[in-house]
Design a protein around this motif. Sequence first.
Motif, PDB file in Angstrom:
ATOM      1  N   UNK A  50       0.955  -1.188   0.022  1.00 27.61           N
ATOM      2  CA  UNK A  50       0.055   0.117  -0.037  1.00 27.61           C
ATOM      3  C   UNK A  50       0.726   1.260  -0.005  1.00 27.61           C
ATOM      4  N   UNK A  51       1.850   1.430  -0.885  1.00 24.95           N
ATOM      5  CA  UNK A  51       2.651   2.475  -1.245  1.00 24.95           C
ATOM      6  C   UNK A  51       3.610   2.862   0.184  1.00 24.95           C
ATOM      7  N   UNK A  52       3.711   1.752   0.888  1.00 18.39           N
ATOM      8  CA  UNK A  52       4.875   1.828   1.966  1.00 18.39           C
ATOM      9  C   UNK A  52       5.784   0.936   1.911  1.00 18.39           C
ATOM     10  N   UNK A  53       7.124   1.257   1.906  1.00 18.46           N
ATOM     11  CA  UNK A  53       8.105   0.408   1.858  1.00 18.46           C
ATOM     12  C   UNK A  53       8.318  -0.637   2.937  1.00 18.46           C
ATOM     13  N   UNK A  54       8.418  -1.862   2.577  1.00 21.58           N
ATOM     14  CA  UNK A  54       8.378  -2.702   3.612  1.00 21.58           C
ATOM     15  C   UNK A  54      10.087  -2.949   3.851  1.00 21.58           C
ATOM     16  N   UNK A  55      10.528  -3.658   4.956  1.00 24.93           N
ATOM     17  CA  UNK A  55      11.699  -3.912   5.340  1.00 24.93           C
ATOM     18  C   UNK A  55      12.372  -5.274   5.188  1.00 24.93           C
ATOM     19  N   UNK A  56      13.257  -5.320   4.295  1.00 20.00           N
ATOM     20  CA  UNK A  56      13.881  -6.656   3.742  1.00 20.00           C
ATOM     21  C   UNK A  56      14.361  -7.390   5.082  1.00 20.00           C
ATOM     22  N   UNK A  57      14.177  -8.828   5.013  1.00 20.52           N
ATOM     23  CA  UNK A  57      14.604  -9.510   6.173  1.00 20.52           C
ATOM     24  C   UNK A  57      15.690 -10.251   5.656  1.00 20.52           C
ATOM     25  N   UNK A  58      16.624 -10.848   6.366  1.00 18.94           N
ATOM     26  CA  UNK A  58      17.984 -11.410   5.887  1.00 18.94           C
ATOM     27  C   UNK A  58      17.656 -12.782   5.639  1.00 18.94           C
ATOM     28  N   UNK A  70       9.775  -9.778   3.595  1.00 23.40           N
ATOM     29  CA  UNK A  70       9.702  -8.486   3.975  1.00 23.40           C
ATOM     30  C   UNK A  70       8.850  -8.390   5.085  1.00 23.40           C
ATOM     31  N   UNK A  71       9.229  -7.501   6.181  1.00 21.72           N
ATOM     32  CA  UNK A  71       8.277  -7.111   7.371  1.00 21.72           C
ATOM     33  C   UNK A  71       7.607  -5.866   7.021  1.00 21.72           C
ATOM     34  N   UNK A  72       6.261  -5.594   7.347  1.00 19.53           N
ATOM     35  CA  UNK A  72       5.615  -4.778   7.006  1.00 19.53           C
ATOM     36  C   UNK A  72       6.173  -3.578   8.212  1.00 19.53           C
ATOM     37  N   UNK A  73       6.625  -2.560   8.099  1.00 16.60           N
ATOM     38  CA  UNK A  73       7.228  -1.565   9.090  1.00 16.60           C
ATOM     39  C   UNK A  73       6.130  -1.017  10.151  1.00 16.60           C
TER      40      UNK A  73
END
Length: 111
Positions: A50-58, A70-73
């Motif tokens: 939804x136009x929000x950058x997710x945080x990439x997990x290792x 990815x984790x939703x921030x």
Amino acid sequence: MKKSFTIKIVRAGEFWSINDAKTRGHKSQITKQKGSKVEHIPITHSPTTRNMKNIKLKENPQPTDKRESYAVPKVQTSSTKYIGKKQPDMKIKNATDKSIMRHIKKEHKKK
């Protein structure tokens, strides 16, 4: 006739599928349950939600899935009636990924 449902008991740190309008069936790590509400952090394969950058997990928390995750921030809140199946095979093992999840929870607490 009114539909009745039972409140599922979920614990913080567990992964469950949550099928409400916002999460749309994604697997989520539970952060807290309070009565019939549950707070969770969804995990997805998409770099944006939804136009929000997710945080990439290792590492992907699901060992059988080799795709990037990815984790939703933001911590989301849902009713317990939308909780689906428990995902016992999912677990965050990477130390960096654990710190990312802690950071998301901490930012939510501030608000």
